[in-house]
Design an enzyme around this catalytic site. Sequence first.
Site, PDB file in Angstrom:
ATOM      1  N   PRO A  58      -1.213  55.503 -10.015  1.00  0.00           N
ATOM      2  CA  PRO A  58      -0.910  54.956 -11.340  1.00  0.00           C
ATOM      3  C   PRO A  58      -0.824  53.434 -11.297  1.00  0.00           C
ATOM      4  CG  PRO A  58       0.816  56.486 -10.572  1.00  0.00           C
ATOM      5  CD  PRO A  58      -0.053  56.149  -9.404  1.00  0.00           C
ATOM      6  N   ARG A  92      -1.637  41.801 -15.926  1.00  0.00           N
ATOM      7  CA  ARG A  92      -1.193  43.106 -15.452  1.00  0.00           C
ATOM      8  C   ARG A  92      -1.504  44.188 -16.485  1.00  0.00           C
ATOM      9  NH1 ARG A  92      -1.184  40.865 -11.491  1.00  0.00           N
ATOM     10  NH2 ARG A  92       0.397  40.603  -9.879  1.00  0.00           N
ATOM     11  N   LYS A 124       1.975  53.820   1.207  1.00  0.00           N
ATOM     12  CA  LYS A 124       1.228  54.583   0.195  1.00  0.00           C
ATOM     13  C   LYS A 124      -0.218  54.844   0.648  1.00  0.00           C
ATOM     14  CE  LYS A 124       4.401  55.219  -2.891  1.00  0.00           C
ATOM     15  NZ  LYS A 124       4.817  56.571  -3.272  1.00  0.00           N
ATOM     16  N   HIS A 128      10.938  45.908 -11.426  1.00  0.00           N
ATOM     17  CA  HIS A 128       9.542  45.607 -11.749  1.00  0.00           C
ATOM     18  C   HIS A 128       9.479  44.591 -12.889  1.00  0.00           C
ATOM     19  CE1 HIS A 128       8.221  49.618  -9.889  1.00  0.00           C
ATOM     20  NE2 HIS A 128       7.602  48.662  -9.231  1.00  0.00           N
ATOM     21  N   ASP A 153       3.668  34.361  -7.728  1.00  0.00           N
ATOM     22  CA  ASP A 153       2.967  35.054  -8.813  1.00  0.00           C
ATOM     23  C   ASP A 153       2.462  36.441  -8.420  1.00  0.00           C
ATOM     24  OD1 ASP A 153       3.106  33.437 -11.013  1.00  0.00           O
ATOM     25  OD2 ASP A 153       1.246  32.366 -10.593  1.00  0.00           O
ATOM     26  N   ALA A 192       8.860  57.827 -13.303  1.00  0.00           N
ATOM     27  CA  ALA A 192       7.671  58.669 -13.287  1.00  0.00           C
ATOM     28  C   ALA A 192       8.057  60.148 -13.320  1.00  0.00           C
ATOM     29  CB  ALA A 192       6.832  58.373 -12.039  1.00  0.00           C
ATOM     30  N   SER A 204       0.084  54.086  -5.708  1.00  0.00           N
ATOM     31  CA  SER A 204       0.262  52.966  -6.629  1.00  0.00           C
ATOM     32  C   SER A 204      -0.951  52.044  -6.540  1.00  0.00           C
ATOM     33  CB  SER A 204       1.542  52.241  -6.229  1.00  0.00           C
ATOM     34  OG  SER A 204       1.456  50.883  -6.544  1.00  0.00           O
ATOM     35  N   SER A 205      -1.160  51.255  -7.578  1.00  0.00           N
ATOM     36  CA  SER A 205      -2.311  50.343  -7.588  1.00  0.00           C
ATOM     37  C   SER A 205      -2.199  49.277  -6.503  1.00  0.00           C
ATOM     38  CB  SER A 205      -2.441  49.680  -8.957  1.00  0.00           C
ATOM     39  OG  SER A 205      -1.264  48.988  -9.272  1.00  0.00           O
ATOM     40  N   CYS A 206      -1.014  49.086  -5.942  1.00  0.00           N
ATOM     41  CA  CYS A 206      -0.872  48.025  -4.918  1.00  0.00           C
ATOM     42  C   CYS A 206      -1.503  48.423  -3.583  1.00  0.00           C
ATOM     43  CB  CYS A 206       0.581  47.630  -4.738  1.00  0.00           C
ATOM     44  SG  CYS A 206       1.538  48.886  -3.951  1.00  0.00           S
ATOM     45  N   TYR A 261       5.339  48.596   1.397  1.00  0.00           N
ATOM     46  CA  TYR A 261       5.167  49.670   0.410  1.00  0.00           C
ATOM     47  C   TYR A 261       3.705  50.121   0.355  1.00  0.00           C
ATOM     48  CZ  TYR A 261       5.510  51.860  -4.228  1.00  0.00           C
ATOM     49  OH  TYR A 261       5.475  52.739  -5.281  1.00  0.00           O
ATOM     50  N   GLY A 277      11.743  63.480  -7.128  1.00  0.00           N
ATOM     51  CA  GLY A 277      11.907  62.220  -7.862  1.00  0.00           C
ATOM     52  C   GLY A 277      12.028  62.452  -9.357  1.00  0.00           C
TER      53      GLY A 277
HETATM   54  N1  LIG Z   1       7.252  52.349 -11.528  1.00  0.00           N
HETATM   55  C1  LIG Z   1       5.988  52.010 -11.425  1.00  0.00           C
HETATM   56  O1  LIG Z   1       5.541  51.022 -12.037  1.00  0.00           O
HETATM   57  C2  LIG Z   1       5.047  52.818 -10.595  1.00  0.00           C
HETATM   58  C3  LIG Z   1       3.712  52.441 -10.582  1.00  0.00           C
HETATM   59  C4  LIG Z   1       2.817  53.157  -9.814  1.00  0.00           C
HETATM   60  C5  LIG Z   1       3.270  54.220  -9.075  1.00  0.00           C
HETATM   61  N2  LIG Z   1       4.557  54.581  -9.101  1.00  0.00           N
HETATM   62  C6  LIG Z   1       4.936  55.688  -8.241  1.00  0.00           C
HETATM   63  O2  LIG Z   1       5.748  56.626  -8.892  1.00  0.00           O
HETATM   64  C7  LIG Z   1       6.683  57.163  -7.977  1.00  0.00           C
HETATM   65  C8  LIG Z   1       8.068  57.067  -8.566  1.00  0.00           C
HETATM   66  O3  LIG Z   1       8.323  55.748  -9.007  1.00  0.00           O
HETATM   67  P1  LIG Z   1       9.403  55.473 -10.140  1.00  0.00           P
HETATM   68  O4  LIG Z   1       9.018  54.198 -10.781  1.00  0.00           O
HETATM   69  O5  LIG Z   1       9.619  56.693 -10.954  1.00  0.00           O
HETATM   70  O6  LIG Z   1      10.686  55.174  -9.260  1.00  0.00           O
HETATM   71  P2  LIG Z   1      12.214  55.332  -9.666  1.00  0.00           P
HETATM   72  O7  LIG Z   1      12.377  55.314 -11.142  1.00  0.00           O
HETATM   73  O8  LIG Z   1      12.970  54.324  -8.866  1.00  0.00           O
HETATM   74  O9  LIG Z   1      12.582  56.793  -9.162  1.00  0.00           O
HETATM   75  C9  LIG Z   1      12.558  57.100  -7.801  1.00  0.00           C
HETATM   76  C10 LIG Z   1      12.885  58.562  -7.648  1.00  0.00           C
HETATM   77  O10 LIG Z   1      12.791  58.860  -6.252  1.00  0.00           O
HETATM   78  C11 LIG Z   1      13.991  59.496  -5.854  1.00  0.00           C
HETATM   79  N3  LIG Z   1      14.297  59.150  -4.468  1.00  0.00           N
HETATM   80  C12 LIG Z   1      14.266  57.912  -3.894  1.00  0.00           C
HETATM   81  N4  LIG Z   1      14.644  57.979  -2.592  1.00  0.00           N
HETATM   82  C13 LIG Z   1      14.913  59.298  -2.358  1.00  0.00           C
HETATM   83  C14 LIG Z   1      15.360  60.014  -1.212  1.00  0.00           C
HETATM   84  N5  LIG Z   1      15.600  59.395  -0.048  1.00  0.00           N
HETATM   85  N6  LIG Z   1      15.556  61.346  -1.334  1.00  0.00           N
HETATM   86  C15 LIG Z   1      15.322  61.988  -2.509  1.00  0.00           C
HETATM   87  N7  LIG Z   1      14.883  61.369  -3.620  1.00  0.00           N
HETATM   88  C16 LIG Z   1      14.698  60.035  -3.541  1.00  0.00           C
HETATM   89  C17 LIG Z   1      15.053  59.003  -6.798  1.00  0.00           C
HETATM   90  O11 LIG Z   1      16.124  59.939  -6.829  1.00  0.00           O
HETATM   91  P3  LIG Z   1      17.644  59.489  -7.163  1.00  0.00           P
HETATM   92  O12 LIG Z   1      17.588  58.826  -8.522  1.00  0.00           O
HETATM   93  O13 LIG Z   1      18.407  60.743  -7.177  1.00  0.00           O
HETATM   94  O14 LIG Z   1      18.043  58.526  -6.077  1.00  0.00           O
HETATM   95  C18 LIG Z   1      14.274  58.936  -8.106  1.00  0.00           C
HETATM   96  O15 LIG Z   1      14.230  60.209  -8.723  1.00  0.00           O
HETATM   97  C19 LIG Z   1       6.506  56.389  -6.683  1.00  0.00           C
HETATM   98  O16 LIG Z   1       5.771  57.142  -5.779  1.00  0.00           O
HETATM   99  C20 LIG Z   1       5.738  55.184  -7.079  1.00  0.00           C
HETATM  100  O17 LIG Z   1       4.868  54.755  -6.051  1.00  0.00           O
HETATM  101  C21 LIG Z   1       5.466  53.915  -9.849  1.00  0.00           C
END
Ligand SMILES: NC(=O)c1ccc[n+]([C@@H]2O[C@H](COP(=O)([O-])OP(=O)(O)OC[C@H]3O[C@@H](n4cnc5c(N)ncnc54)[C@H](OP(=O)(O)O)[C@@H]3O)[C@@H](O)[C@H]2O)c1
Length: 321
Positions: free
Chosen positions: A172, A218, A149, A188, A278, A24, A116-118, A145, A19
Site C-alpha cells: 500500500p 506523496r 518489508k 506519519h 525531506d 490498516a 509498503s511503498s518504501c 523498515y 494488527g
Molecule cells: N500507515 C501507513 O501509511 C501504511 C502504509 C503502507 C503500508 N502499511 C502497512 O500496514 C501495516 C499496518 O500499519 P498501520 O499503519 O495500520 O500501523 P498501526 O496503526 O501502528 O497498527 C499496528 C498494528 O500492529 C500491531 N502490532 C504492533 N506490534 C505488535 C506486536 N509485537 N505483536 C502484536 N501486534 C503488534 C498493533 O497492535 P496493538 O495496537 O495492540 O499494539 C496494531 O494493531 C504495516 O504492515 C504497514 O507496513 C501502512
Amino acid sequence: MPTDFHHDIPKDAKIYIAGHSGLAGSAIWRAFEAEGYRNLVGRRSAELDLMDRAATYDFLSQERPDYLIAAAAKVGGIYGNAAANADFLSDNLRIQLNLLDGAREFGVTRAVFLGSSCIYPKFAPQPIREDSLMTGPLEPSNFGYAIAKIAGVYHVQALREQYGCSFVSAMPTNLYGPGDNFALPGAHAFPMLLRRLHDAKVAGDEEFVVYGTGTTMREFLHADDLGRAVLTLLRRYDGPEPVNVGFGEDIVINDLVALMAKVVGYEGRIGHDLSKIDGTPRKLMDSGRIRSLGWEPRIGLAEGVTSTYEWFLANQETFRR
Ligand SMILES: NC(=O)c1ccc[n+]([C@@H]2O[C@H](COP(=O)([O-])OP(=O)(O)OC[C@H]3O[C@@H](n4cnc5c(N)ncnc54)[C@H](OP(=O)(O)O)[C@@H]3O)[C@@H](O)[C@H]2O)c1
C-alpha cells in the site's frame, strides 16, 4: 499478469487479522464485516506479542485460522524511523517471520502480507511499478523498515515456491483514516500535519511550520480503500509478485497542508523548517495491476481529510497521542 484467478472466501471462514487495532487492520476488519464475514479474529499486542514465536505458534495452533492478513507491524513516520532503524528492522522481521512461518505450519489457506511503498528504490521511475523492486538504493532514513518489508516479500515468494503456499504481498501507499496514529513525534506525515494544524489553531499560533521544504510529492490512500483491496487480492490474485495499492494521484505536501488548513480552520501563515529532512522526492505508485483485477479507490482526498478530521475531533479522549 493473469486475471482469471477466482477464489471464493466462504462466509463462515475464520479470518485472523493480525494488527486489527491499527489503521490498516481496523479498516480491513471493517471491509470483511461489510461483506458479511463474522468469524473474524484479532488480538492486541498486549494479549499476543507476535515477536514471540512460541506464543504466536500456540495461538495459531489453537485458533487454526483459514485466512491470515498480516497487518501487524512496528510503524512510524520518517523521523521515528530515522531514529530507530535497528528496532524497525528487528521487530518487523520477527513479527512477519512468526506470522508467515506459522501460517504455513498451521495450514492457512490464503494469506496477504502487507508491505509498503518504501520497499522501492529512492529514485525508482515514477509511477513506481512492482518490477522496480531491488533495482536501486533505498531511501536511507527508513532502511531498517524497508529491508524488513523486502524480506517479507521474498519470504512470501519462497513459501509459495518451496511449500506451495497461496500467499501474496500487497504494497500500500501512504495510508490515512480513522484510527491513525497521531502520536508526536514519530507519526506519519498525514496524521502529524493534521494534528499539528489542529494544535496550532487551538493555540492561536500565527505561523505553522512545515518540516522540510514541503515540495516533496506523496500519494495518500484512505485505509478503507485498502480494506477493499485486500478482499480483492484474496479473491482475484495468486502470484509471487507484490501488488501495489495506491490512489493513483499524488499531491505536493504544501498543497496537502493548504487543504488540511482549510478543513481544520487554521488561518495563520505557513512557514518551513529547512533543517528537517525531506525524504524521497516523489513516491507515486503504478497500481495498474490491482486495477486490472477490478479494484479502484472510492474516497477522494478532500473527502478523506474532512472525515478523518471529524473522526479526530470525535475521538479526542481515545486517539493515539
Ligand atoms: N500507515 C501507513 O501509511 C501504511 C502504509 C503502507 C503500508 N502499511 C502497512 O500496514 C501495516 C499496518 O500499519 P498501520 O499503519 O495500520 O500501523 P498501526 O496503526 O501502528 O497498527 C499496528 C498494528 O500492529 C500491531 N502490532 C504492533 N506490534 C505488535 C506486536 N509485537 N505483536 C502484536 N501486534 C503488534 C498493533 O497492535 P496493538 O495496537 O495492540 O499494539 C496494531 O494493531 C504495516 O504492515 C504497514 O507496513 C501502512
